[in-house]
Write an enzyme that holds these catalytic residues in place. Sequence first.
Site, mmCIF file in Angstrom:
data_model
loop_
_atom_site.group_PDB
_atom_site.id
_atom_site.type_symbol
_atom_site.label_atom_id
_atom_site.label_comp_id
_atom_site.label_asym_id
_atom_site.label_seq_id
_atom_site.Cartn_x
_atom_site.Cartn_y
_atom_site.Cartn_z
ATOM 1 N N GLN A 127 -8.803 -12.809 4.471
ATOM 2 C CA GLN A 127 -9.245 -11.714 3.988
ATOM 3 C C GLN A 127 -9.718 -11.601 2.544
ATOM 4 O OE1 GLN A 127 -7.947 -7.179 4.037
ATOM 5 N NE2 GLN A 127 -6.849 -8.398 5.561
ATOM 6 N N TYR B 227 0.829 -1.197 -0.132
ATOM 7 C CA TYR B 227 -0.035 0.149 0.051
ATOM 8 C C TYR B 227 0.867 1.243 -0.017
ATOM 9 C CZ TYR B 227 -3.670 -3.153 1.617
ATOM 10 O OH TYR B 227 -4.802 -4.336 1.541
#
Length: 340
Positions: free
Chosen positions: A174, A54
């Site tokens: 996830q 990220y």
Amino acid sequence: MEYRRLGTDGPVVSRIAFGNSLTAGNQLADANALACVRAALDAGITTFDTADAYADGRAEELLGRALRGVDRDSVVVCTKVGRGGGPGPGALSAGRIATSLDASLRRLGTGHVDLYQAHLYDDSTPLEETMGAFADAVRAGKVRCVGVSEWAADEIGRAAGLARELGVPLVANQPQYSLLWRVIEAEVIPACTALGIGQMVWSPLAGGVLTGKYRPGQPPPAGSRAVAARGGEVSIRRFDFLDDAVLTAVSRAADLAGRAGLTLPRLALAWALRGEAVATAVIGASAPEQITRNLAALRTPLDPELLHRIDAALAPVVVRDPALTLSRMLRAASLTQTAR
């Protein structure tokens, strides 16, 4: 805030987790990113999700800064490996995991992460090597528990078998999950439930589409995620959430929610958290007040008749195909590109 254990043997997590995948170090000024984390802490959120990929590591750095001075045992810090430095051959190799983990710990300013997740499946690395590297990280005290993100049911099953042999606590998956995107329901959730693996779902508001801000036949609002320099492709456009048919169905669902006295995002987040399979839902925010508004989902009873009408309104555009787990989707796209 409410709390639940993640899987059979994982940490206790807040039912709403805070994630900074598209905001910190990218779409937000640093001061705003830090303010959102502080608002999350004030709201009782204890679970924070990020990744080495990220904003090329900046998201981890900002999360580390925001949590500086916070009692380390009071929060659950989650990060991922496998896309930092670019996905591709060796993304989950032992060498990449060892290097990436040390870099993540340095950026986060911590001696360990509570949950370390494999970001997408890596076809080029033997699964035994990946799980062995995870086991080494756990034994070294750098990782408490491990998980996967966007893996298919058969991949999760093989990883769980190896984890048992190695004594590694594989506790979490996830995946993307929302009223619009239900690809995990047919295979992934049943497999994980049988294995004691909990779901930590991302994009429960479908990249913001389930807020109702995007309208059919109209351009995306200025400043929205869909027009952001980075982020719209991965969170919205890749999944065709801006198709007029989708937006028309979402508008019908929003009208139904409104007549019941609810906003659509409040209903959508409450829907994602229903049942036992989902331990926590990861939300992002571009302003602290968005976090406060999302907490209302925890106090939202879901009327079965309203859910039936919402399902009917969205039925033509809901995606359920298990083959569209992101690892498989990207693999298929890669094979198609290679064939060309």
